[in-house]
Design a protein around this motif. Structure first.
Motif, mmCIF file in Angstrom:
data_model
loop_
_atom_site.group_PDB
_atom_site.id
_atom_site.type_symbol
_atom_site.label_atom_id
_atom_site.label_comp_id
_atom_site.label_asym_id
_atom_site.label_seq_id
_atom_site.Cartn_x
_atom_site.Cartn_y
_atom_site.Cartn_z
ATOM 1 N N GLY A 118 0.808 -1.213 0.000
ATOM 2 C CA GLY A 118 0.000 0.000 0.000
ATOM 3 C C GLY A 118 0.839 1.260 0.000
ATOM 4 N N ASN A 119 1.897 1.276 0.818
ATOM 5 C CA ASN A 119 2.784 2.441 0.849
ATOM 6 C C ASN A 119 3.493 2.650 -0.475
ATOM 7 O OD1 ASN A 119 2.127 3.096 3.440
ATOM 8 N ND2 ASN A 119 4.025 2.403 4.372
ATOM 9 N N GLY A 138 -1.309 1.548 8.045
ATOM 10 C CA GLY A 138 -1.627 0.671 6.925
ATOM 11 C C GLY A 138 -1.887 -0.750 7.384
ATOM 12 N N TYR A 160 2.615 5.679 8.865
ATOM 13 C CA TYR A 160 1.761 5.188 7.787
ATOM 14 C C TYR A 160 1.874 3.668 7.635
ATOM 15 C CZ TYR A 160 0.135 9.697 6.180
ATOM 16 O OH TYR A 160 -0.496 10.915 6.100
ATOM 17 N N GLY A 219 0.811 3.715 -3.042
ATOM 18 C CA GLY A 219 0.327 5.041 -2.699
ATOM 19 C C GLY A 219 1.279 6.160 -3.064
ATOM 20 N N SER A 220 2.540 5.810 -3.304
ATOM 21 C CA SER A 220 3.526 6.824 -3.698
ATOM 22 C C SER A 220 3.607 6.996 -5.211
ATOM 23 C CB SER A 220 4.914 6.441 -3.161
ATOM 24 O OG SER A 220 5.381 5.235 -3.768
ATOM 25 N N LYS A 225 6.874 7.876 8.038
ATOM 26 C CA LYS A 225 6.726 6.656 7.245
ATOM 27 C C LYS A 225 6.323 5.481 8.131
ATOM 28 C CE LYS A 225 9.842 7.719 3.388
ATOM 29 N NZ LYS A 225 11.111 7.343 2.693
ATOM 30 N N ILE A 234 -5.509 2.009 0.068
ATOM 31 C CA ILE A 234 -4.998 0.871 -0.701
ATOM 32 C C ILE A 234 -4.745 -0.315 0.224
ATOM 33 C CG2 ILE A 234 -3.068 0.034 -2.099
ATOM 34 C CD1 ILE A 234 -2.822 2.864 -3.248
ATOM 35 N N SER A 235 -4.182 -0.057 1.405
ATOM 36 C CA SER A 235 -3.954 -1.127 2.379
ATOM 37 C C SER A 235 -5.271 -1.768 2.803
ATOM 38 C CB SER A 235 -3.225 -0.579 3.611
ATOM 39 O OG SER A 235 -1.954 -0.064 3.269
ATOM 40 N N ALA A 259 -2.166 5.629 0.555
ATOM 41 C CA ALA A 259 -1.636 4.346 1.022
ATOM 42 C C ALA A 259 -2.590 3.639 1.968
ATOM 43 C CB ALA A 259 -0.288 4.572 1.709
ATOM 44 N N SER A 313 -1.541 7.944 -5.918
ATOM 45 C CA SER A 313 -1.374 8.798 -4.743
ATOM 46 C C SER A 313 -2.673 9.504 -4.375
ATOM 47 C CB SER A 313 -0.269 9.840 -4.982
ATOM 48 O OG SER A 313 -0.613 10.697 -6.066
#
Length: 342
Positions: A26-27, A297, A293, A30-31, A290, A43-44, A40, A36
């Motif tokens: 997801g991270n 996530g 998240y 998401g980037s 980070k 998406i997770s 993230a 984006s």
């Protein structure tokens, strides 16, 4: 008993691995430029839902999933405090902070009122109102622990969390595209456009995506305005929790419930203070955000693994409509305010 303990430990590690995989993917996704806009965390959550096809490992990790969706959520929100720079927020001026207070209190109240008029149950109305008015998925997950429900309601409350997150994710993306499309027609300065997007959009990712379309000044203003709303998360969670306890009927044979104090929100505030005033360095702060998240996530993925799709489709229509109407009103309000006062 020994075998039961081994099973619980094994289930926790299975849940840890599954949710970590979802959060890492997801991270990463998401980037990416086009994803984006979704973010993230959402998406997770979606990946966690998809992992339900692996029924046996998900069922075996049920208790671990519950632990991660609860404890890792709190840890992620605490670490998210490092994203808030209080000096930057203070330098934005009284107008920006006042706008954040008005937007958060007004939007939360309005969304809740409309949702209840449409027959949405109280707990779901609160979560969708918080996500719409404050900061999307993080607000939904931050407010949810303050909604103390009976044990037999826990599964339904998880469904409420998923629905509220889905509502703010979809509407946030839709209104991001709408505001970018309206930009040439509104004749706003870069600062005004940044104020509008930061004050009206649901997730930080949405404010960044829309604000960046107006240039660097617009982007900086959008981020500061949005973070001013994020700062309202802690007091809003406390107020909503206290209000919910006072207005929700209790069984006659049950002891009076204590006012829920969101201690993890105190950690969120403390993290923002440490991140602002200690010389941690940009790389350290970036790492902590980070990590925030990543933990969030994992919590979102755990939530997705326990969702009941049939129930969500049955109960989601009215809350979506309520949040849509309040989002239209919010966008209109922020356009007027940004033109008039900024």
């Amino acid at each position: 008993m020994k075998n039961y303990g081994v099973l619980r430990t094994t289930g926790f590690f299975i849940a840890l691995i599954l949710t970590l995989i979802c959060a890492l993917i997801g991270n990463f996704l998401g980037s990416q430029p086009y994803l984006s806009l979704i973010g993230a965390l959402v998406i997770s959550l979606i990946l966690g839902m998809l992992f339900q096809v692996f029924r046996q490992p998900v069922a075996a990790s049920r208790e671990g999933i519950g632990f991660i969706s609860n404890k890792f959520l709190r840890l992620g929100i605490i670490l998210l405090g490092f994203k808030l720079n209080l000096i930057d927020l203070a330098s934005a001026g009284v107008k920006t902070i006042l706008l954040a207070v008005v937007v958060v209190s007004g939007t939360v109240s309005l969304t809740y009122f409309i949702a209840r008029k449409f027959g949405v149950e109280k707990e779901l109305a609160i979560l969708s109102a918080g996500g719409t008015g404050i900061c999307g998925a993080a607000a939904v997950m931050g407010i949810s622990p303050q909604i103390k429900v009976e044990k037999h309601m826990l599964t339904r409350q998880r469904e409420n969390e998923v629905m509220a997150v889905a509502v703010v994710a979809i509407l946030g993306t839709v209104f991001t595209l709408i505001e970018i499309g309206l930009k040439p027609l509104l004749h706003l300065t870069p600062t005004q456009f940044g104020v509008m997007t930061g004050a009206s959009l649901h997730e930080i990712a949405h404010a960044v995506a829309a604000g960046s379309s107006g240039g660097p000044i617009s982007l900086d203003t959008a981020i500061i305005t949005k973070l001013s709303r994020v700062l309202m998360l802690a007091p809003a969670a406390l107020i909503i929790g206290g209000w919910y306890q006072r207005t929700t009927p209790q069984p006659a044979n049950q002891e009076k419930r204590r006012l829920p104090i969101p201690w993890f929100m105190a950690g969120f505030i403390l993290a923002s203070i440490l991140g602002t005033f200690l010389p941690l360095g940009a790389s350290t702060l970036a790492f902590l955000v980070k990590a925030a998240y990543l933990f969030l996530g994992m919590a979102m993925a755990a939530l997705g693994m326990s969702v009941n799709f049939r129930v969500i489709f049955q109960r989601g229509r009215n809350v979506f409509l309520a949040a849509f109407l309040s989002s239209v009103i919010l966008m209109t309000f922020t356009i007027i305010v940004s033109k008039t006062f900024f």
